[in-house]
Design an enzyme around this catalytic site. Structure first.
Site, PDB file in Angstrom:
ATOM      1  N   ARG A   1       0.826  -1.211   0.000  1.00  0.00           N
ATOM      2  CA  ARG A   1       0.000   0.000   0.000  1.00  0.00           C
ATOM      3  C   ARG A   1       0.861   1.263   0.000  1.00  0.00           C
ATOM      4  O   ARG A   1       0.488   2.279  -0.620  1.00  0.00           O
ATOM      5  CB  ARG A   1      -0.921  -0.026   1.227  1.00  0.00           C
TER       6      ARG A   1
ATOM      7  N   HIS B   1       0.406   4.576  -2.447  1.00  0.00           N
ATOM      8  CA  HIS B   1       0.190   5.918  -1.917  1.00  0.00           C
ATOM      9  C   HIS B   1       1.346   6.853  -2.241  1.00  0.00           C
ATOM     10  O   HIS B   1       1.164   8.072  -2.264  1.00  0.00           O
ATOM     11  CB  HIS B   1      -0.077   5.851  -0.407  1.00  0.00           C
TER      12      HIS B   1
ATOM     13  N   ASN C   1      -3.759   8.716   4.958  1.00  0.00           N
ATOM     14  CA  ASN C   1      -2.580   8.059   5.525  1.00  0.00           C
ATOM     15  C   ASN C   1      -2.519   8.109   7.045  1.00  0.00           C
ATOM     16  O   ASN C   1      -1.960   7.207   7.677  1.00  0.00           O
ATOM     17  CB  ASN C   1      -1.309   8.716   4.967  1.00  0.00           C
TER      18      ASN C   1
ATOM     19  N   HIS D   1      -6.397  -5.584  -2.738  1.00  0.00           N
ATOM     20  CA  HIS D   1      -7.231  -5.761  -1.544  1.00  0.00           C
ATOM     21  C   HIS D   1      -7.562  -7.231  -1.306  1.00  0.00           C
ATOM     22  O   HIS D   1      -8.467  -7.549  -0.549  1.00  0.00           O
ATOM     23  CB  HIS D   1      -8.513  -4.925  -1.648  1.00  0.00           C
TER      24      HIS D   1
ATOM     25  N   ASP E   1     -10.189  -9.279   2.583  1.00  0.00           N
ATOM     26  CA  ASP E   1     -10.618 -10.535   1.968  1.00  0.00           C
ATOM     27  C   ASP E   1     -10.971 -11.505   3.094  1.00  0.00           C
ATOM     28  O   ASP E   1     -10.084 -12.040   3.760  1.00  0.00           O
ATOM     29  CB  ASP E   1      -9.487 -11.100   1.098  1.00  0.00           C
TER      30      ASP E   1
ATOM     31  N   ASP F   1      -4.211 -13.768  -3.782  1.00  0.00           N
ATOM     32  CA  ASP F   1      -4.848 -14.682  -4.731  1.00  0.00           C
ATOM     33  C   ASP F   1      -5.979 -13.937  -5.435  1.00  0.00           C
ATOM     34  O   ASP F   1      -6.086 -12.709  -5.307  1.00  0.00           O
ATOM     35  CB  ASP F   1      -5.359 -15.947  -4.012  1.00  0.00           C
TER      36      ASP F   1
END
Length: 330
Positions: free
Chosen positions: A64, A68, A96, A194, A246, A254
């Site tokens: 991430r 960003h 952030n 994500h 997830d 995945d």
């Protein structure tokens, strides 16, 4: 005549922008450190792997940071700069603050790289290598990272406040990606990051109780998933409670993110609307990746390279910071 002048002016703006993206790609190279710091990727990977033993979230957190960084004035390490007399840190921007993490691991990586090759490898390149290592170590694809970025001497907190947001509509997300030279396929593909990591209740609780001011939950949320999320994030409760992006394989990279969307189990508004928005240009990509993890992995690698090409500083621009948190000499 005025109309013609306007079109000409717009074309003159568009052409250099296109050249900017193409030119930046040409200046980055997979062999940039082959003679000056040939072991850099192995050093980065080792520190990242070590960090994960005590922090199962770190692979997602480090990936991430690269997103960003790149979305604000390009991949230039500006996100890593702390507040100072001359720097308004991007870390304090709303997307952030109390959310972006892993900066201590970046420090550890920088220290290890400096010990091996002092003054050679930029913090911006460290973020790029770290993202690839993190995705791959979590079970995702590997790709050849293009290198040669230099570090900014400034930050852009206002720009960081305009990062793609979990509350953005699909059209807003498409505009923000287009503004940095990424298309709708990149949007649907990079959102697949994500597939690991966590999000705080405050980034999606509006979907659970009062979606778009309706006083009701987001109708696109799977009812049993809604119940689970409401238990995790009670109305008026602690907005910083963490939830798996997830719910099926929270720490593994995945394609389950996409099958979750098909089952209306996208955690963030910005996730689910990739499929559930009427006429979404991204829906076919979501369905394709849900059916083929190998297609997702191949395209994710390419989209990460595309994102890594956003207006880097190269040549004599910027600097090679000795400490990722501050500009040299400060």
């Amino acid at each position: 005549m005025a109309h013609t002048s306007l079109l000409l002016a717009l074309s003159l703006i568009t052409i250099p922008l296109a050249l900017l993206f193409q030119g930046s790609q040409a200046q980055l190279s997979s062999t940039f450190y082959d003679t000056s710091c040939s072991n850099v990727s192995a050093i980065v990977r080792s520190v990242v792997q070590q960090a994960q033993t005590s922090d199962p979230r770190i692979y997602a957190s480090l990936t991430r940071l690269f997103f960003h960084d790149c979305f604000v004035d390009g991949c230039d390490g500006s996100l890593l700069l702390d507040d100072s007399a001359t720097i308004q840190s991007e870390k304090d921007a709303t997307p952030n603050k109390n959310s972006a993490r892993g900066f201590d691991v970046v420090d550890n990586i920088k220290t290890a790289v400096e010990n091996a090759c002092p003054g050679i490898v930029s913090c911006a390149d460290i973020l790029a290598i770290t993202a690839e290592a993190s995705v791959n170590l979590a079970g995702g694809p590997s790709w050849t990272v293009l290198l040669g970025r230099r570090d900014s001497t400034t930050a852009n907190q206002a720009g960081a406040n305009n990062l793609p947001s979990p509350f953005d509509s699909l059209s807003t997300l498409e505009s923000k990606f287009s503004a940095v030279g990424l298309d709708d396929t990149d949007l649907a593909t990079l959102s697949g990051a994500h597939t690991f990591g966590r999000a705080q209740c405050r980034f999606f609780s509006n979907r659970l109780y009062n979606f778009s001011g309706t006083g009701s939950p987001d109708p696109s949320l799977n009812p049993s998933y809604l119940t689970t999320l409401q238990q995790n994030c009670p109305q008026g409760g602690d907005g910083t409670v963490l939830n798996n992006l997830d719910p099926t394989t929270p720490n593994t990279f995945d394609n389950n993110y996409y099958t979750n969307l098909q089952n209306n189990r996208g955690l963030l508004q910005s996730d689910q609307e990739l499929l559930s928005t009427s006429g979404a240009s991204t829906a076919s990509t979501v369905n394709s990746y849900a059916g083929s993890q190998s297609t997702f992995f191949q395209n994710f690698a390419q989209s990460m390279i595309n994102m890594g090409n956003i207006t880097p500083l190269t040549g004599s621009s910027g600097e090679i910071r000795s400490n990722c948190r501050k500009v040299n000499g400060s």
